[in-house]
Scaffold this motif. Structure first.
Motif, PDB file in Angstrom:
ATOM      1  N   UNK A 126       0.832  -1.207   0.000  1.00  0.00           N
ATOM      2  CA  UNK A 126       0.000   0.000   0.000  1.00  0.00           C
ATOM      3  C   UNK A 126       0.861   1.248   0.000  1.00  0.00           C
ATOM      4  N   UNK A 127       0.529   2.172  -0.885  1.00  0.00           N
ATOM      5  CA  UNK A 127       1.099   3.520  -0.903  1.00  0.00           C
ATOM      6  C   UNK A 127      -0.053   4.509  -0.755  1.00  0.00           C
ATOM      7  N   UNK A 128       0.178   5.588   0.000  1.00  0.00           N
ATOM      8  CA  UNK A 128      -0.909   6.507   0.343  1.00  0.00           C
ATOM      9  C   UNK A 128      -0.482   7.937   0.045  1.00  0.00           C
ATOM     10  N   UNK A 129      -1.355   8.673  -0.609  1.00  0.00           N
ATOM     11  CA  UNK A 129      -1.177  10.111  -0.835  1.00  0.00           C
ATOM     12  C   UNK A 129      -2.176  10.842   0.049  1.00  0.00           C
ATOM     13  N   UNK A 130      -1.680  11.602   1.027  1.00  0.00           N
ATOM     14  CA  UNK A 130      -2.561  12.366   1.910  1.00  0.00           C
ATOM     15  C   UNK A 130      -2.491  11.883   3.350  1.00  0.00           C
ATOM     16  N   UNK A 131      -2.491  12.824   4.280  1.00  0.00           N
ATOM     17  CA  UNK A 131      -2.427  12.477   5.703  1.00  0.00           C
ATOM     18  C   UNK A 131      -3.741  11.907   6.227  1.00  0.00           C
ATOM     19  N   UNK A 132      -4.871  12.344   5.666  1.00  0.00           N
ATOM     20  CA  UNK A 132      -6.165  11.879   6.157  1.00  0.00           C
ATOM     21  C   UNK A 132      -6.350  10.374   5.932  1.00  0.00           C
ATOM     22  N   UNK A 133      -6.202   9.861   4.698  1.00  0.00           N
ATOM     23  CA  UNK A 133      -6.318   8.405   4.537  1.00  0.00           C
ATOM     24  C   UNK A 133      -5.216   7.644   5.236  1.00  0.00           C
ATOM     25  N   UNK A 150       2.735  13.499   1.624  1.00  0.00           N
ATOM     26  CA  UNK A 150       1.959  14.572   2.240  1.00  0.00           C
ATOM     27  C   UNK A 150       2.230  15.875   1.492  1.00  0.00           C
ATOM     28  N   UNK A 151       1.366  16.858   1.717  1.00  0.00           N
ATOM     29  CA  UNK A 151       1.540  18.160   1.098  1.00  0.00           C
ATOM     30  C   UNK A 151       1.073  18.239  -0.339  1.00  0.00           C
ATOM     31  N   UNK A 152       0.347  17.231  -0.811  1.00  0.00           N
ATOM     32  CA  UNK A 152      -0.155  17.218  -2.181  1.00  0.00           C
ATOM     33  C   UNK A 152      -1.636  17.586  -2.150  1.00  0.00           C
ATOM     34  N   UNK A 161       4.491  16.818  -9.644  1.00  0.00           N
ATOM     35  CA  UNK A 161       4.175  16.118  -8.398  1.00  0.00           C
ATOM     36  C   UNK A 161       3.857  14.652  -8.674  1.00  0.00           C
ATOM     37  N   UNK A 162       3.083  14.393  -9.728  1.00  0.00           N
ATOM     38  CA  UNK A 162       2.749  13.014 -10.081  1.00  0.00           C
ATOM     39  C   UNK A 162       4.009  12.226 -10.451  1.00  0.00           C
ATOM     40  N   UNK A 163       4.933  12.852 -11.168  1.00  0.00           N
ATOM     41  CA  UNK A 163       6.174  12.176 -11.550  1.00  0.00           C
ATOM     42  C   UNK A 163       7.016  11.844 -10.326  1.00  0.00           C
ATOM     43  N   UNK A 164       7.074  12.768  -9.356  1.00  0.00           N
ATOM     44  CA  UNK A 164       7.833  12.511  -8.128  1.00  0.00           C
ATOM     45  C   UNK A 164       7.231  11.350  -7.345  1.00  0.00           C
ATOM     46  N   UNK A 165       5.911  11.290  -7.285  1.00  0.00           N
ATOM     47  CA  UNK A 165       5.246  10.176  -6.591  1.00  0.00           C
ATOM     48  C   UNK A 165       5.527   8.861  -7.310  1.00  0.00           C
ATOM     49  N   UNK A 166       5.441   8.875  -8.646  1.00  0.00           N
ATOM     50  CA  UNK A 166       5.697   7.659  -9.421  1.00  0.00           C
ATOM     51  C   UNK A 166       7.126   7.169  -9.221  1.00  0.00           C
ATOM     52  N   UNK A 167       8.103   8.077  -9.228  1.00  0.00           N
ATOM     53  CA  UNK A 167       9.504   7.691  -9.031  1.00  0.00           C
ATOM     54  C   UNK A 167       9.705   7.047  -7.663  1.00  0.00           C
ATOM     55  N   UNK A 168       9.089   7.622  -6.631  1.00  0.00           N
ATOM     56  CA  UNK A 168       9.258   7.072  -5.281  1.00  0.00           C
ATOM     57  C   UNK A 168       8.617   5.697  -5.158  1.00  0.00           C
ATOM     58  N   UNK A 169       7.461   5.507  -5.784  1.00  0.00           N
ATOM     59  CA  UNK A 169       6.804   4.197  -5.739  1.00  0.00           C
ATOM     60  C   UNK A 169       7.656   3.149  -6.448  1.00  0.00           C
TER      61      UNK A 169
END
Length: 292
Positions: A126-133, A150-152, A161-169
């Motif tokens: 599981x990968x999560x974007x956002x502090x609430x979920x 966080x911070x998205x 931002x999407x590219x940075x998330x994809x690279x980290x995943x």
């Protein structure tokens, strides 16, 4: 037994206590009325801000859906026969996409519930974007969380931002078979629903019959898979952002309507209490004049 001279003094003291209690109650109602009025001003302002942001979010969503349509066209033309044979041994990564903001109804809860059902049906990472979920899913699926962001979503999300998330995943889970992006899909200004978009790995693309029918001098499946992942995340972020702004606008509108109803009720209660105090004082004055 009290004498006749003492009784009038006791009566006056009792009436004074009643009047003080009534005035205290009126003061409390008045303070609460002012508090609710201030809250109504805040929620009304937040509704106006959300309405302004919604126009920008819808415009960005329309542009981002073009990227999502290109992704869907790509994966619709790849066969899933070999993938279906290895269904039991798939390594699945779920990406729950939401944000850090609150005061937007059940926008985060819908993602969390959908993700929990998906994990129960077919376990995965599981990968999560956002502090609430993250806070909601951390109670039941803490062991499956590999990376969080966080911070998205403070403003309209960008492709960077999407590219940075994809690279980290890809760094955390490089050997995935499928990435299932769970996000809120914007239906209208009043409704949304959680849904899943499935993206396959570079190896699955390379081995699909629809991909092998093209002759290529070098393997471009890896770059294509990475770019498709960034596209899919970007579409999910922008569409989820539009759904969140819409939900916040609706939530603030409902809060303003509830505040108006509460103000009307408190105003009526205040008027009745003030009228009761005035009536009591008039009775005391008339009774005192009759006694004299």
């Amino acid at each position: 037994m009290f004498t006749r001279g003492v009784r009038p003094a006791l009566t006056v003291a009792r009436v004074a206590r009643q009047q003080q209690a009534g005035m205290a109650t009126l003061k409390e109602i008045d303070q609460r009325l002012k508090s609710v009025r201030n809250i109504e001003k805040i929620t009304k302002s937040m509704k106006v801000v959300a309405s302004t942001k919604l126009t920008r979010a819808e415009r960005a969503m329309k542009e981002a859906k073009k990227y999502g349509a290109a992704n869907n066209e790509l994966y619709n033309h790849t066969s899933a026969e070999e993938e279906a044979a290895a269904e039991g041994g798939k390594k699945i990564v779920y990406l729950a996409v939401s944000s850090d903001g609150g005061l937007c109804g059940g926008i985060h809860s819908s993602i969390s519930r959908y993700t929990k059902k998906a994990l129960a049906a077919q376990p995965g990472e599981l990968a999560i974007v956002g502090d609430k979920p993250k806070a909601q899913l951390g109670r039941t699926a803490a062991d499956q969380i590999k990376v969080t962001f966080a911070g998205v979503g403070k403003d309209v999300p960008t492709f960077a931002e999407a590219s940075a998330i994809a690279d980290e995943i890809l760094k955390v889970t490089p050997d995935y078979d499928e990435i299932r992006i769970i996000s809120n899909h914007y239906i209208s200004a009043l409704s949304y629903e959680a849904n899943t978009v499935t993206l396959t790995s570079a190896e699955a693309l390379r081995n699909s019959p629809g991909f092998q029918q093209y002759e290529m001098e070098e393997d471009v499946s890896k770059d294509l898979a990475e770019f498709s992942l960034a596209n899919g995340i970007y579409t999910a972020l922008v569409e989820g952002h539009a759904a969140e702004i819409s939900a916040r606008r609706t939530a603030m509108e409902n809060a303003s309507n509830n505040a108006n109803d509460m103000m009307a009720s408190l105003q009526l209660q205040f008027n009745r209490g003030r009228q009761a105090v005035i009536t009591t004082e008039l009775i005391d004055i008339i009774t005192g004049a009759s006694a004299l």
